[in-house]
Scaffold this active site. Structure first.
Site, PDB file in Angstrom:
ATOM      1  N   ASP A  33       0.843  -1.198   0.000  1.00 33.25           N
ATOM      2  CA  ASP A  33       0.000   0.000   0.000  1.00 33.25           C
ATOM      3  C   ASP A  33       0.874   1.241   0.000  1.00 33.25           C
ATOM      4  O   ASP A  33       1.482   1.580   1.021  1.00 33.25           O
ATOM      5  CB  ASP A  33      -0.904  -0.012   1.242  1.00 33.25           C
ATOM      6  N   MET A  35       1.199   5.220  -0.192  1.00 31.02           N
ATOM      7  CA  MET A  35       0.357   6.395   0.083  1.00 31.02           C
ATOM      8  C   MET A  35       1.202   7.655   0.102  1.00 31.02           C
ATOM      9  O   MET A  35       2.348   7.632   0.571  1.00 31.02           O
ATOM     10  CB  MET A  35      -0.299   6.247   1.456  1.00 31.02           C
ATOM     11  N   HIS A  64      -0.407  -1.136  -4.743  1.00 33.83           N
ATOM     12  CA  HIS A  64      -1.681  -0.408  -4.747  1.00 33.83           C
ATOM     13  C   HIS A  64      -1.330   1.059  -4.506  1.00 33.83           C
ATOM     14  O   HIS A  64      -0.989   1.443  -3.392  1.00 33.83           O
ATOM     15  CB  HIS A  64      -2.578  -0.992  -3.639  1.00 33.83           C
ATOM     16  N   MET A  66      -1.975   4.643  -3.831  1.00 38.36           N
ATOM     17  CA  MET A  66      -2.942   5.618  -3.331  1.00 38.36           C
ATOM     18  C   MET A  66      -2.241   6.964  -3.347  1.00 38.36           C
ATOM     19  O   MET A  66      -1.914   7.548  -2.302  1.00 38.36           O
ATOM     20  CB  MET A  66      -3.401   5.209  -1.922  1.00 38.36           C
ATOM     21  N   MET A 135     -12.483  -1.183  -3.534  1.00 39.22           N
ATOM     22  CA  MET A 135     -12.185  -0.851  -2.129  1.00 39.22           C
ATOM     23  C   MET A 135     -13.439  -1.076  -1.279  1.00 39.22           C
ATOM     24  O   MET A 135     -14.517  -0.585  -1.618  1.00 39.22           O
ATOM     25  CB  MET A 135     -11.757   0.619  -2.001  1.00 39.22           C
ATOM     26  N   ASP A 173     -10.431  -5.072  -1.218  1.00 40.69           N
ATOM     27  CA  ASP A 173      -9.434  -4.600  -0.258  1.00 40.69           C
ATOM     28  C   ASP A 173     -10.089  -3.761   0.837  1.00 40.69           C
ATOM     29  O   ASP A 173     -10.695  -2.723   0.546  1.00 40.69           O
ATOM     30  CB  ASP A 173      -8.412  -3.751  -1.043  1.00 40.69           C
TER      31      ASP A 173
END
Ligand code: DX5
Ligand code: ZN
Length: 214
Positions: A33, A35, A64, A66, A135, A173
């Site tokens: 993840d 971010m 992923h 973000m 999501m 997720d």
């Protein structure tokens, strides 16, 4: 197809990362993840940690993104050996171009949808996608409560792929655990992402087996 489990290292104990990764042997995929504190109100980790994880396992890495500028990370993450790359539909103007760039770098290309973003925003791009990431929490943190409307979204994606004869995978997720996973498998999600449920358990392999419904 058997359900695949993607273990999200967001809930791992980073001070014992090698041990944590070692305990994820039954996971099919390691979920990363990323971010930026801009698209989501949190920061996570970047290239140094991805590189470290790559050195600890041969399992496929699923990034992923973000972040508001996912295009900036395609080259770097592919060089680090990431093989799945998803960005958020809400972050880009030119998703078709980005999908092609991701594939040109040899990675599977996916688009993630926030809980409030409808499936029909993907109508014109679905056939180019290797996977859709639905999501089931608002992105940014692990250990949030599952948002039930994700189930209808997964069913809708499955219905569309059948009716249009497409083969993209459906990844879900957020808030995936022993209670929520049966309905997600039944809705035909192919990949379940989980952080807090796996890392909050004593036996990671056993939790992964539970998520698979075995
Ligand atoms: C949330 C992340 C998720 C998160 C899932 O923004 O995309 O991958 O780590 O955490 P759990 O499984 O605890 O909901
Ligand atoms: Zn994620």
């Amino acid at each position: 197809m058997n359900t695949l489990i993607a273990a999200s290292v967001l809930s791992a104990d980073f001070s014992r990362l090698a041990d944590e990764i070692n305990r994820l042997k039954s996971a099919d995929i390691i979920h990363l993840d990323l971010m930026d504190g801009h698209f989501v109100p949190n920061l996570s980790f970047g290239y140094p940690l991805v590189s470290c994880i790559r050195g600890l396992t041969d399992q496929p890495l699923d990034a992923h993104l973000m972040v508001t500028n996912p295009q900036n990370y395609i080259d770097g993450l592919s060089r680090l050996g990431v093989s799945w790359f998803s960005f958020h539909q809400e972050t880009v103007y030119h998703s078709h171009r980005l999908i092609q760039q991701i594939k040109d770098h040899g990675m599977k290309a996916g688009i993630a949808l926030n809980p409030a973003t409808p499936v029909n925003t993907l109508d014109s791009i679905l056939e180019d996608l290797d996977y859709v990431l639905a999501m089931s929490v608002n992105p940014g943190y692990s250990a949030q409560s599952f948002i039930p409307s994700a189930i209808a979204k997964i069913k809708e994606l499955d219905r569309i792929r059948k009716s249009r004869n497409m083969d993209f995978l459906i990844e879900v997720d957020g808030g995936v655990n022993a209670q929520t996973s049966p309905a997600l498998r039944e809705a035909k999600a192919d990949i379940l992402v989980s952080a807090s449920y796996i890392f909050g358990s004593k036996d990671y392999d056993k939790s992964i087996t539970t998520l698979k419904g075995q």
